[in-house]
Structures are given as structure tokens and as C-alpha cells.
Scaffold this motif. Sequence first.
Motif, PDB file in Angstrom:
ATOM      1  N   ASP A   1       0.606  -1.447   0.273  1.00 26.51           N
ATOM      2  CA  ASP A   1       0.300   0.165   0.001  1.00 26.51           C
ATOM      3  C   ASP A   1       0.851   1.636   0.346  1.00 26.51           C
ATOM      4  N   SER A   2       0.893   1.616  -1.039  1.00 27.41           N
ATOM      5  CA  SER A   2       1.831   2.555  -0.962  1.00 27.41           C
ATOM      6  C   SER A   2       1.886   4.296  -0.021  1.00 27.41           C
ATOM      7  N   ASP A   3       0.523   4.396   0.083  1.00 24.98           N
ATOM      8  CA  ASP A   3       0.173   5.545   0.826  1.00 24.98           C
ATOM      9  C   ASP A   3       0.025   4.820   2.379  1.00 24.98           C
ATOM     10  N   SER A   4      -0.142   4.441   3.410  1.00 21.83           N
ATOM     11  CA  SER A   4       0.889   3.485   4.032  1.00 21.83           C
ATOM     12  C   SER A   4       2.089   3.012   4.303  1.00 21.83           C
TER      13      SER A   4
END
Length: 166
Positions: free
Chosen positions: A89-92
Motif C-alpha cells: 500500500d503506497s499510501d501507508s
Amino acid sequence: MSTDPNPAAGQSNPGQSHDVENLDSHECWRLLRSVTVGRMAVWVDDHPDIFPINYKVDHGTLVFRTAEGTKLQAATGDTPVAVEADGVDSDSGIAWSVVVKGQAAAVKNQEEVLDTVGLLLFPWQAGKKEHFVRITPDTITGRRFKIVPPLTWWTPLDDATRSGLE
């Protein structure tokens, strides 16, 4: 089918960013359903080999399509296979990896072939992929972890190595 033997499976210490969370089998299957590509490790003659596969999860098994050749012969032989799939998950910055180990077998029963066609499993690569293969797991293990920033791995030796090359 067994899962990760670690008794602390599914637990992590949120106070430390380098901890690995061992995933239970339900979470492993959920993550396997979230992607469609993995890598299958097989034994070919006298050496290991790895093939990318696109697969579908089907009732606690993995199914993929392939053409006649090395991948099909090695996967459906007597030696077990392993499939690894992962994601991030690139956001987290949270990554995961799941490994399935088990036996692969060609799908030959007419009713089972018809059921497998219903999975809408479309190969990425063009060509005749008329063989369906089902991997029945003996074990499934998974891990989730936070990706650390690259500077975390910096050491004073990194500068010494670099200066030696200048």
C-alpha cells in the motif's frame, strides 16, 4: 493444511516499526484474492526455476492456466511447488507477502474444467493456454510489515565504500 507455526501469529508490537506481523490463514487468502499475479517455484531436472503466473483463488486452492511446456511439466510432477504473491500500500508503506506450498495437478475432470472456466481466468500473454492447473496447499504463511525509509540502512561504511570508488 497448516498455517504459520508461530504461536504469536497475527500479533505485532506497534511500538517498533521493524516488526513483522505473521498473518493467519484467513488474512492470507484475503490478500491472495486482492492480486492476480504471483511467482511459482518448481523443480526442473536438477535445479529450481521460477515462473510468473496469473491465478485465481478457488475454494482454498489456486488455479492458473498455461500452455504445454516446462512450467506445466514441472508443476504437475511429483515435486511440490511454492507460489509467492505480494503487495504494498503506497499510501501507508505497509507491504505483505504470502507463500503457498503444496501439490499442483492438472484439472482433467470435465465438471471441474467447466467450473474452472467459470473463474474467468484470462492469461496475460497471448497464445494457447488450454491447461488448467490447481495448486492445493499444504501450508500457507504470510507476513505484513512497514517498509523502512532507505536512510534506515545507511551506515558509516556506506561513505567509506563510496569514497573508495571516487
